[in-house]
Design a protein around this motif. Structure first.
Motif, PDB file in Angstrom:
ATOM      1  N   ASP A  28      -1.909  -4.934   4.473  1.00 45.90           N
ATOM      2  CA  ASP A  28      -1.734  -3.712   3.685  1.00 45.90           C
ATOM      3  C   ASP A  28      -2.857  -3.554   2.651  1.00 45.90           C
ATOM      4  O   ASP A  28      -3.073  -4.448   1.831  1.00 45.90           O
ATOM      5  CB  ASP A  28      -0.371  -3.797   2.976  1.00 45.90           C
ATOM      6  N   GLY A  29      -3.537  -2.415   2.701  1.00 48.51           N
ATOM      7  CA  GLY A  29      -4.653  -2.162   1.786  1.00 48.51           C
ATOM      8  C   GLY A  29      -4.246  -2.017   0.339  1.00 48.51           C
ATOM      9  O   GLY A  29      -5.070  -2.156  -0.558  1.00 48.51           O
ATOM     10  N   ARG A  30      -2.956  -1.758   0.094  1.00 48.36           N
ATOM     11  CA  ARG A  30      -2.505  -1.563  -1.284  1.00 48.36           C
ATOM     12  C   ARG A  30      -2.658  -2.830  -2.122  1.00 48.36           C
ATOM     13  O   ARG A  30      -2.783  -2.767  -3.336  1.00 48.36           O
ATOM     14  CB  ARG A  30      -1.041  -1.113  -1.311  1.00 48.36           C
ATOM     15  N   ALA A  31      -2.656  -3.991  -1.425  1.00 46.61           N
ATOM     16  CA  ALA A  31      -2.753  -5.267  -2.140  1.00 46.61           C
ATOM     17  C   ALA A  31      -4.000  -5.331  -3.017  1.00 46.61           C
ATOM     18  O   ALA A  31      -3.998  -5.983  -4.059  1.00 46.61           O
ATOM     19  CB  ALA A  31      -2.745  -6.421  -1.136  1.00 46.61           C
ATOM     20  N   SER A  32      -5.080  -4.674  -2.610  1.00 51.35           N
ATOM     21  CA  SER A  32      -6.339  -4.798  -3.363  1.00 51.35           C
ATOM     22  C   SER A  32      -6.616  -3.579  -4.245  1.00 51.35           C
ATOM     23  O   SER A  32      -7.696  -3.465  -4.800  1.00 51.35           O
ATOM     24  CB  SER A  32      -7.506  -4.998  -2.398  1.00 51.35           C
ATOM     25  N   ALA A  33      -5.637  -2.684  -4.364  1.00 43.27           N
ATOM     26  CA  ALA A  33      -5.880  -1.484  -5.182  1.00 43.27           C
ATOM     27  C   ALA A  33      -5.300  -1.668  -6.572  1.00 43.27           C
ATOM     28  O   ALA A  33      -4.321  -2.388  -6.759  1.00 43.27           O
ATOM     29  CB  ALA A  33      -5.250  -0.267  -4.511  1.00 43.27           C
ATOM     30  N   GLY A  34      -5.884  -1.018  -7.560  1.00 42.87           N
ATOM     31  CA  GLY A  34      -5.321  -1.004  -8.905  1.00 42.87           C
ATOM     32  C   GLY A  34      -4.026  -0.202  -8.901  1.00 42.87           C
ATOM     33  O   GLY A  34      -3.672   0.431  -7.902  1.00 42.87           O
ATOM     34  N   ALA A  35      -3.328  -0.200 -10.030  1.00 41.36           N
ATOM     35  CA  ALA A  35      -2.014   0.448 -10.100  1.00 41.36           C
ATOM     36  C   ALA A  35      -2.092   1.940  -9.759  1.00 41.36           C
ATOM     37  O   ALA A  35      -1.282   2.466  -9.000  1.00 41.36           O
ATOM     38  CB  ALA A  35      -1.437   0.267 -11.499  1.00 41.36           C
TER      39      ALA A  35
END
Ligand code: NI
Length: 226
Positions: A28-35
């Motif tokens: 999941d790409g969300r793991a490396s995104a800021g809030a």
């Protein structure tokens, strides 16, 4: 500044790597995104320790070093190792801004993101949607390039990737810290460099070629941090 740089990889290389990318494990790409970005991000990424990421990232860095166009336009000081993403099944990345300071995975190093880059692995006809939409402040530009091509754009922009409604979109993305922090100065240097290049091609012995080349280097000396 926004610039397409064709043929960072050949069409055959892009196709071979796409086959490998299709078969590897994605997270999941969300793991490396800021809030804030995590709320609008819906894609998958390769883990940084995936051997395919290291191999393919290494090849891209090698090609960048040999690309006169890239070196001229970006005037790179540091380049973050490329990461890889996949958009499929309606996946998208809504409007966001990239972080100003980025860390190098597995190393106590950081760089300032002056320029963002995307290398496309999928051909435009392989998927619907998946356009990179960049708002430069003077309206939006929609970017969807052939496999193996790259787009370089200011990291200061608001940008998004539209939903992929058919097929899959594979790409590499990374950031560059330029020796010349200010985008308008980089743009002027590129313009001057190109003008000198065409003057040199037409009238190589004209004394102005040497003076202008000197001027280019002296401006770069004024503006570059290394
Ligand atoms: Ni972004």
């Amino acid at each position: 500044m926004m610039l397409a740089i064709p043929d960072i990889l050949t069409p055959d290389e892009a196709r071979m790597f796409r086959l490998e990318l299709e078969q590897t494990a994605w997270s999941d790409g969300r793991a490396s995104a800021g809030a804030l970005a995590g709320r609008v991000k819906d894609n998958q990424q390769l883990a940084d320790d995936n051997p395919l990421a290291a191999r393919l990232g290494g090849l891209i860095l090698e090609r960048l070093a040999r690309s006169e166009r890239f070196m001229q336009a970006a005037l790179p000081l540091k380049v973050l190792p490329p990461r890889f993403n996949r958009y499929v099944g309606g996946g998208a990345y809504g409007d966001h801004v990239d972080s100003a300071v980025l860390s190098v995975p597995g190393a106590p190093l950081r760089l300032r993101g002056d320029l963002s880059a995307t290398v496309f692995f999928s051909d435009p006809e392989d998927y619907d949607g998946g356009e990179l939409v960049i708002d430069s402040g003077l309206g939006e530009t929609r970017v969807k390039l052939p496999a193996g091509h790259m787009v370089l754009y200011s990291a200061r922009t608001v940008h998004r990737v539209t939903p992929v409604t058919r097929g899959a979109r594979f790409a590499a993305f990374f950031w560059i810290e330029s020796m010349v922090r200010q985008g308008d100065r980089r743009a002027m240097l590129l313009d001057l460099d190109e003008a000198i290049g065409s003057l040199r091609a037409d009238t190589p012995d004209h004394p102005a070629v040497l003076r202008l080349t000197g001027l280019y280097h002296n401006l770069l000396r004024e503006w570059a941090d290394t």
